[in-house]
Design an enzyme around this catalytic site. Sequence first.
Site, short mmCIF file in Angstrom:
data_model
loop_
_atom_site.label_atom_id
_atom_site.label_comp_id
_atom_site.label_asym_id
_atom_site.label_seq_id
_atom_site.Cartn_x
_atom_site.Cartn_y
_atom_site.Cartn_z
CE LYS A 76 -16.94 53.29 -58.16
NZ LYS A 76 -18.08 53.41 -57.24
CE1 TYR A 84 -24.77 39.29 -88.78
CE2 TYR A 84 -23.50 40.85 -87.48
CZ TYR A 84 -23.59 39.65 -88.17
OH TYR A 84 -22.50 38.83 -88.25
C1 LIG Z 1 -18.13 54.85 -57.00
C2 LIG Z 1 -18.26 55.50 -55.70
C3 LIG Z 1 -18.03 56.88 -55.58
C4 LIG Z 1 -17.74 57.76 -56.77
O1 LIG Z 1 -18.93 57.97 -57.49
P1 LIG Z 1 -18.95 58.90 -58.81
O2 LIG Z 1 -20.39 59.01 -59.13
O3 LIG Z 1 -18.18 58.16 -59.85
O4 LIG Z 1 -18.31 60.18 -58.45
C5 LIG Z 1 -18.09 57.43 -54.31
N1 LIG Z 1 -18.39 56.68 -53.23
C6 LIG Z 1 -18.64 55.35 -53.31
C7 LIG Z 1 -18.97 54.59 -52.09
C8 LIG Z 1 -18.58 54.73 -54.55
O5 LIG Z 1 -18.83 53.41 -54.63
#
Ligand SMILES: *Cc1c(COP(=O)(O)O)cnc(C)c1O
Length: 382
Positions: free
Chosen positions: A44, A271
């Site tokens: 993702k 800054y």
């Molecule tokens: C993002 C996600 C994962 C993976 O999680 P990580 O902590 O990056 O390994 C697994 N399952 C679902 C439903 C997710 O949204």
Amino acid sequence: MPRPISVRIDPSALAHNFAQVSHRAQQAYAGHGLVPPRFWAVIKANAYGHGIAPAVHAFQAADGLAMLDLHEAIQCREQGWTKPLLLLEGIFSAADAELAAHYGLTIVVHTAEQLQWLQHTKLSQPLPAFIKLNTGMQRLGFDASDFAIAFQQAKALQQQATLGDLGVMTHFARADEDPSTTQQQMAHFNQYAAPHSSWQSVGNSAATLNTDFPQWLQPNVQYWLRPGICLYGSSPFIDLPAETLRLQPAQTLEAELIAVQHLKAGDQVGYGHTFTATQSMRLGVVACGYADGYPRHAPNGTPVVVGGIRTQLVGRVSMDMLTVDLSAIPHAQVGTKVVLWGHGGPSVDEVAQASGTLGYELLCAVAPRVPRFVLAEDNHEK
Ligand SMILES: *Cc1c(COP(=O)(O)O)cnc(C)c1O
């Protein structure tokens, strides 16, 4: 010449990390007499900022890929991926169902509305689906009291060839820090979801890497684990560095010095003047700021590597620049290479920890204005 900043992606590090993570889990499952697990590689958010195309090729050994966005799933098919693809949040409207069917996707069903949308559609092929149980995350999934009915409705949809194979799924809230919560969530899952199907998906990176996790699992179940962050060379555990887990960085954020300043004692930097020189020193100005995705909250002392030598941030991160201490790096000059994180630099987790965030956020947030280079697969950085 373009501004001297770039992000480099190393597909062989991605492939290495997948092999490492899957081997570790296979060993642990074998040790507990469980069915060998299968793996959704989670890609993702543009493969956690690494790009869908390099991820698809690097994760060839995975059993499936998981994502949220339909367009990312379509990109995977266009890249030639023929194995399963899982939409982790399922469909967002009735119209998504036929698109998902057209591309042969697997969906998550987590809410009654999704079941309703499916009731009124006729699909070109049935959608395999995981029915999701809320085991204590309070985000997505049916509660225990609704789960049996939801699964029954899914079975009815299977009868009318709208849904295909049916699995069950859940997600853990504290797998990175508190095993007892995961144990409770798993007990809940085993009680309410597991009896409905032996095709089950649990386990983010933290649960996948935790070699104690298999003791809460059941024999004769085909688990499909869902590691994400660890595949990108970042550790899900605050106290366990990625290199201890033999993970390699796959994303390197690199820039150059574009100016050098000579400070005397009492000079103040950037800054808000948040850094004051206590003695004369050289200060480097780096072509990287928060508009490139570097965290603005990185404080004085955040590690950075300049000309191969580890030093630290001094002064506030601004939009297009940040400043570093060159006291110990006499050879540093305009054009000297700076690694913000990744291969040859601090780990993304170190920078994240110093800045009060996680490697996840930094890896995903490198800005589109930063030119991206993907190394050839046989051109490993190590
Ligand atoms: C993002 C996600 C994962 C993976 O999680 P990580 O902590 O990056 O390994 C697994 N399952 C679902 C439903 C997710 O949204």
